[in-house]
Structures are given as structure tokens and as C-alpha cells.
Design an enzyme around this catalytic site. Structure first.
Site, mmCIF file in Angstrom:
data_model
loop_
_atom_site.group_PDB
_atom_site.id
_atom_site.type_symbol
_atom_site.label_atom_id
_atom_site.label_comp_id
_atom_site.label_asym_id
_atom_site.label_seq_id
_atom_site.Cartn_x
_atom_site.Cartn_y
_atom_site.Cartn_z
ATOM 1 N N PRO A 34 37.578 -16.994 94.604
ATOM 2 C CA PRO A 34 38.052 -17.994 95.571
ATOM 3 C C PRO A 34 37.778 -19.425 95.131
ATOM 4 O O PRO A 34 38.288 -20.363 95.742
ATOM 5 C CB PRO A 34 37.288 -17.648 96.857
ATOM 6 N N GLU A 68 28.347 -11.405 95.404
ATOM 7 C CA GLU A 68 28.338 -12.847 95.660
ATOM 8 C C GLU A 68 29.049 -13.632 94.562
ATOM 9 O O GLU A 68 29.216 -14.838 94.661
ATOM 10 C CB GLU A 68 26.893 -13.358 95.774
ATOM 11 N N ARG A 115 57.312 -8.877 87.576
ATOM 12 C CA ARG A 115 58.690 -8.976 88.061
ATOM 13 C C ARG A 115 59.447 -10.134 87.422
ATOM 14 O O ARG A 115 60.666 -10.231 87.554
ATOM 15 C CB ARG A 115 58.706 -9.081 89.587
ATOM 16 N N ASP A 173 64.326 -15.697 94.163
ATOM 17 C CA ASP A 173 63.226 -15.534 95.114
ATOM 18 C C ASP A 173 62.752 -16.856 95.689
ATOM 19 O O ASP A 173 62.908 -17.914 95.071
ATOM 20 C CB ASP A 173 62.029 -14.856 94.434
#
Length: 247
Positions: A88, A115, A153, A168
Site C-alpha cells: 500500500p 506488517e 489482456r 476499455d
């Protein structure tokens, strides 16, 4: 394209990789996903890959030795492909990044857990850090699958429609236009007449306008960097006036 995935949970991947488009891409040799269990490179008989953090605090930290041993054992000490830590704390993944990464013939993905990883892995081993959004998951396995899917893709031959990926949402910096299929009428809701007109030029213009309209309404921030023609800008001005007649 080759993917090397370093993880503590290799069993997470097969159910998704053995389904639908990715399964066919693997069978045809368009992508190759190799899973490497970091525990196999642990230095003790119990295959421990985490330990308590120095300085105290909750949670555990992935140990530096087995991660280095796994990566260098598979890729070599002087590997020359990107090694991406899914975390993150990384730069947020988007379609532009997918297009850039899909140009590499080989990509390595390191799935964080607990963690996080020992900071020396960030400083001296990985070459990039990527996040799939501003939230926290229990590990990097789902983000790794997302990257594999998004990149695969984009490769020639993976999708049945050769233009599918280019149409897309986000591929051209805009959200995609609306889609309809049979039946032509459902509960009194019909299909726009233009889509059954057979006039491909008018259909293309309608789809572009709808794409601009949807992006303006839902994600106007995307318009700042989208490649817009002069006609696109005129359409946007007209759409904005429709929304606010006082302009």
C-alpha cells in the site's frame, strides 16, 4: 510474457489462473506464471519467514534472508527484470502503468504479508513498489493477480477481439461508452436507435460522445490528461453548457 511470483501463499493463485481468459492465454503460451514459495528458501527447519519487529510494536515482519534467497535463487544475483513489491506504500496502479509494464518480456512480483517486509528488501532488492489503491489488504497476492490480469489482456492474442483492450475504460484516458446487446427491448427499455442503424461512422461518433459525457460526469479529473481532439473539446463544451445553461 513471463511472471515470477514470490509469495507465502502460492495456493491462492491457481483457481484464478486456471479460469477463462488467463487459462487460455497460458495454454497458448502467451503468458507463463511461475509461483515460488518463499518458505522453500527459509534457513531453519520450521521454514520461518517472519519475526518480531525491532523496537517493538504489533504484528510480524517478513525476514530479509529468505526473500533475498528466493529472488536470487530464481532470478540470479544480477537479475535484469523489474521486481515489484506489492504494497500500500507503492505508487497507485493505473492503466498507463499497465501499458508500460506490459512491454517487459519478464516481470517478478513480490507479495508482502504481515506488517510488511524488512526495509532492506525495499532498499536493496526490489526495483519498484506498486499499490492497487489507498486501502490495506492482508497480503500482496490479490494485487499480484490484478497486475497479471491487467497486463495479460494487453498482450496480442490474449483477448478474442484485437481491439478489445484499446476500447476499455482508461485505455485512452476516458471511461468507456455504454454497451447493449439482445433483446432490443426489455421491460420497455430500448436500445438507442443509432446502434441498430448500421451507420458505423455515426455509431463511432455517438460512442465517442457518450465516452466524453460519462467521463465528464463520473471522472472529470481524467479529462486533464486525456488525449483530446479539437472536436472532443467542442463536444465537452456543449455537454458542459447542457449541464449548466448559464455558462
Amino acid at each position: 510474457m513471463e511472471f515470477d511470483v514470490f509469495t507465502l501463499l502460492p495456493e491462492v493463485f491457481p483457481p484464478y489462473l486456471e479460469s477463462s481468459i488467463l487459462q487460455r492465454a497460458r495454454q497458448r503460451g502467451l503468458i507463463d506464471v511461475r509461483l515460488h514459495n518463499i518458505r522453500d528458501w527459509a534457513l531453519d527447519k520450521h521454514h520461518i519467514t517472519d519475526d518480531e519487529p525491532y523496537g517493538g510494536g504489533g504484528g510480524m515482519v517478513m525476514k530479509v534472508e529468505p526473500v533475498f534467497a528466493a529472488v536470487e535463487g530464481v532470478l540470479g544475483p544480477e537479475f535484469n527484470c523489474p521486481l515489484i513489491l506489492l504494497t500500500p506504500q507503492g505508487r497507485v496502479f493505473n492503466q498507463k502503468m499497465a501499458q508500460e509494464l506490459a512491454r517487459h518480456p519478464r516481470l517478478a512480483l513480490l507479495c508482502g504479508r504481515y506488517e510488511g517486509v524488512d526495509e532492506r528488501i525495499r532498499e536493496h532488492l526490489v526495483t519498484d513498489e506498486i499499490s492497487i489503491g489507498d486501502y490495506v489488504l492482508t497480503g500482496g497476492e490479490l494485487p499480484a493477480l490484478i497486475l497479471i490480469d491487467a497486463l495479460s489482456r494487453l498482450l496480442p492474442g490474449v483477448l478474442g477481439d484485437p481491439d478489445g483492450a484499446s476500447d476499455d475504460s482508461h485505455a485512452a484516458g476516458l471511461l468507456e461508452y455504454p454497451h447493449y446487446t439482445r433483446p432490443a427491448e426489455f421491460r420497455g427499455w430500448g436500445v438507442p436507435d443509432i446502434l441498430v442503424s448500421g451507420d458505423h461512422a455515426r455509431i463511432a461518433a455517438w460512442r465517442r460522445e457518450q465516452s466524453l459525457r460519462r467521463t465528464l460526469k463520473r471522472r472529470p479529473d481524467l479529462l486533464q490528461d486525456a488525449p483530446l481532439s479539437e472536436n472532443d473539446r467542442q463536444v465537452l463544451q456543449e455537454l458542459a453548457r447542457d449541464e449548466d445553461p448559464d455558462q
